[in-house]
Design a protein around this motif. Structure first.
Motif, PDB file in Angstrom:
ATOM      1  N   MET A 107     -30.149  53.086 -21.799  1.00 17.37           N
ATOM      2  CA  MET A 107     -29.189  52.345 -21.877  1.00 17.37           C
ATOM      3  C   MET A 107     -28.212  53.161 -23.457  1.00 17.37           C
ATOM      4  O   MET A 107     -28.966  53.519 -24.582  1.00 17.37           O
ATOM      5  CB  MET A 107     -29.334  50.552 -22.720  1.00 17.37           C
ATOM      6  CG  MET A 107     -30.122  50.174 -23.532  1.00 17.37           C
ATOM      7  SD  MET A 107     -30.763  48.515 -23.556  1.00 17.37           S
ATOM      8  CE  MET A 107     -31.266  48.486 -21.636  1.00 17.37           C
ATOM      9  N   GLN A 149     -26.325  44.035 -27.712  1.00 15.14           N
ATOM     10  CA  GLN A 149     -25.980  43.204 -26.622  1.00 15.14           C
ATOM     11  C   GLN A 149     -27.479  42.116 -26.624  1.00 15.14           C
ATOM     12  O   GLN A 149     -27.248  41.464 -26.341  1.00 15.14           O
ATOM     13  CB  GLN A 149     -25.162  43.320 -25.414  1.00 15.14           C
ATOM     14  CG  GLN A 149     -23.559  43.260 -25.851  1.00 15.14           C
ATOM     15  CD  GLN A 149     -23.098  43.399 -24.621  1.00 15.14           C
ATOM     16  OE1 GLN A 149     -23.382  43.858 -23.984  1.00 15.14           O
ATOM     17  NE2 GLN A 149     -21.732  44.475 -25.048  1.00 15.14           N
ATOM     18  N   SER A 150     -28.787  42.891 -25.658  1.00 10.20           N
ATOM     19  CA  SER A 150     -29.989  42.222 -25.470  1.00 10.20           C
ATOM     20  C   SER A 150     -30.787  42.234 -26.065  1.00 10.20           C
ATOM     21  O   SER A 150     -32.386  41.608 -25.867  1.00 10.20           O
ATOM     22  CB  SER A 150     -30.112  42.913 -24.462  1.00 10.20           C
ATOM     23  OG  SER A 150     -29.764  44.581 -24.279  1.00 10.20           O
ATOM     24  N   SER A 171     -25.401  53.030 -18.288  1.00 13.26           N
ATOM     25  CA  SER A 171     -26.625  52.668 -18.144  1.00 13.26           C
ATOM     26  C   SER A 171     -28.030  53.293 -16.732  1.00 13.26           C
ATOM     27  O   SER A 171     -26.311  52.773 -15.720  1.00 13.26           O
ATOM     28  CB  SER A 171     -27.486  50.818 -18.385  1.00 13.26           C
ATOM     29  OG  SER A 171     -26.337  49.668 -17.617  1.00 13.26           O
ATOM     30  N   GLU A 188     -25.030  48.233 -25.407  1.00 10.13           N
ATOM     31  CA  GLU A 188     -26.031  47.487 -24.723  1.00 10.13           C
ATOM     32  C   GLU A 188     -27.376  47.064 -25.315  1.00 10.13           C
ATOM     33  O   GLU A 188     -27.460  45.657 -24.755  1.00 10.13           O
ATOM     34  CB  GLU A 188     -26.308  48.551 -22.910  1.00 10.13           C
ATOM     35  CG  GLU A 188     -24.679  48.496 -22.236  1.00 10.13           C
ATOM     36  CD  GLU A 188     -25.500  49.428 -21.617  1.00 10.13           C
ATOM     37  OE1 GLU A 188     -24.999  49.829 -20.266  1.00 10.13           O
ATOM     38  OE2 GLU A 188     -26.096  50.815 -21.447  1.00 10.13           O
TER      39      GLU A 188
END
Length: 308
Positions: free
Chosen positions: A31, A38-39, A3, A35
């Motif tokens: 990203m 996850q966010s 990232s 990733e």
């Protein structure tokens, strides 16, 4: 893929891990899909983006009150019928995220670090510059593609090329890919033009109009090339018909020339007892001379009628 984070002001500057952008600067992130997963929960309308990211096959933009999200599916110019570079984007007022496992977004952003932006340019101005970078060299590419088709057309004037239909079918498929791609970019530009002023509080959205117009011109160029391919295919069919007509004409002439000789051979092949020519001393020579005279008369008539 690793990232990356950048600050966006008058230039694009890489940020180290944990480093914050300067005052008044926006953030650009690149990203991976993992990733983002996850966010994503901390971003509004992330479920809508997750839905269209399941199988990215086209360019699309969806506008909401606080953000604009979408996908970009960019064909590889070297292999238009091969896999595409596909990634997603998520834009808020001071934040742009690319969810990219292909590496194309990182490549373009890295190249754009050399650019200078005007003071006060928003993240929306960066994104339209990013879209422009996607089609930066496409006019030249289409010109070279047109030259390739012109070379095929010139070759058709002298000979029938090998594997012609395979070449034409591949060209049609490649141009269809580009035709669809530019049409989708026009739609993305239209959505950004209509909604970016609201989302980013940007009073000037004309850059997206310029981008849509440019994508439209490329789209029109591809339409012309597709018509050109159809004309070349029709020309190929015409050349085949001409060759077939010449062959049939030659066979007709040959058949017509030898038809009287065939009649003579059949006539004198009957071998009846009282045929006077059978015992004539000069019968054979006479038939030969008669055959030559018939051939001469026929050739003269064919040339006069411009059949030969």
């Amino acid at each position: 893929m690793v990232s990356m984070r950048y600050s966006f002001g008058e230039k694009i500057v890489s940020l180290a891990k944990g480093q914050k952008p300067g005052k008044g600067e926006a953030v650009i992130e690149i990203m991976s899909g993992q990733e983002w997963g996850q966010s994503a929960g901390s971003f509004p309308h992330s479920k809508a983006l997750a839905h269209i990211m399941t199988d990215i096959q086209y360019c699309k933009a969806e506008a909401f009150t606080s953000c604009i999200l979408g996908t970009l599916s960019v064909p590889d110019r070297k292999h238009l019928d091969g896999p595409r570079h596909s990634f997603a984007f998520y834009i808020r007022k001071e934040h742009l995220i690319f969810i990219d496992d292909s590496g194309l977004a990182h490549k373009i952003v890295s190249r754009m670090q050399e650019m200078l932006f005007a003071p006060g340019d928003s993240i929306s101005d960066f994104f339209v510059a990013f879209l422009e970078a996607l089609i930066q060299d496409d006019s030249l590419y289409l010109q070279k593609y047109e030259q390739k088709l012109a070379a095929i057309e010139e070759q058709l004037m002298t000979e029938i090329p090998d594997h012609f239909y395979e070449t034409i079918i591949r060209c049609r498929k490649e141009l269809l890919v580009l035709h669809t791609y530019y049409e989708q970019l026009m739609d993305v530009g239209g959505v950004m033009e209509n909604r970016s002023c609201t989302v980013f509080a940007d009073p000037d959205c004309t850059f997206y109009t310029i981008f849509s117009d440019r994508a439209g011109r490329l789209h029109h160029h591809v339409e012309m090339l597709r018509e050109y391919v159809l004309q070349i295919r029709e020309m190929y069919q015409s050349q085949l018909n001409i060759m077939q007509n010449r062959t049939m004409n030659l066979l007709t002439v040959v058949t017509t020339i030898f038809l009287p000789l065939t009649l003579l051979a059949g006539w004198y092949g009957m071998n009846f007892t009282h045929m006077p020519e059978l015992t004539w001393k000069y019968g054979y020579v006479g038939v030969v001379i008669l055959s030559l005279v018939i051939l001469g008369v026929e050739i003269y008539i064919f040339k006069k009628k411009r059949i030969l």
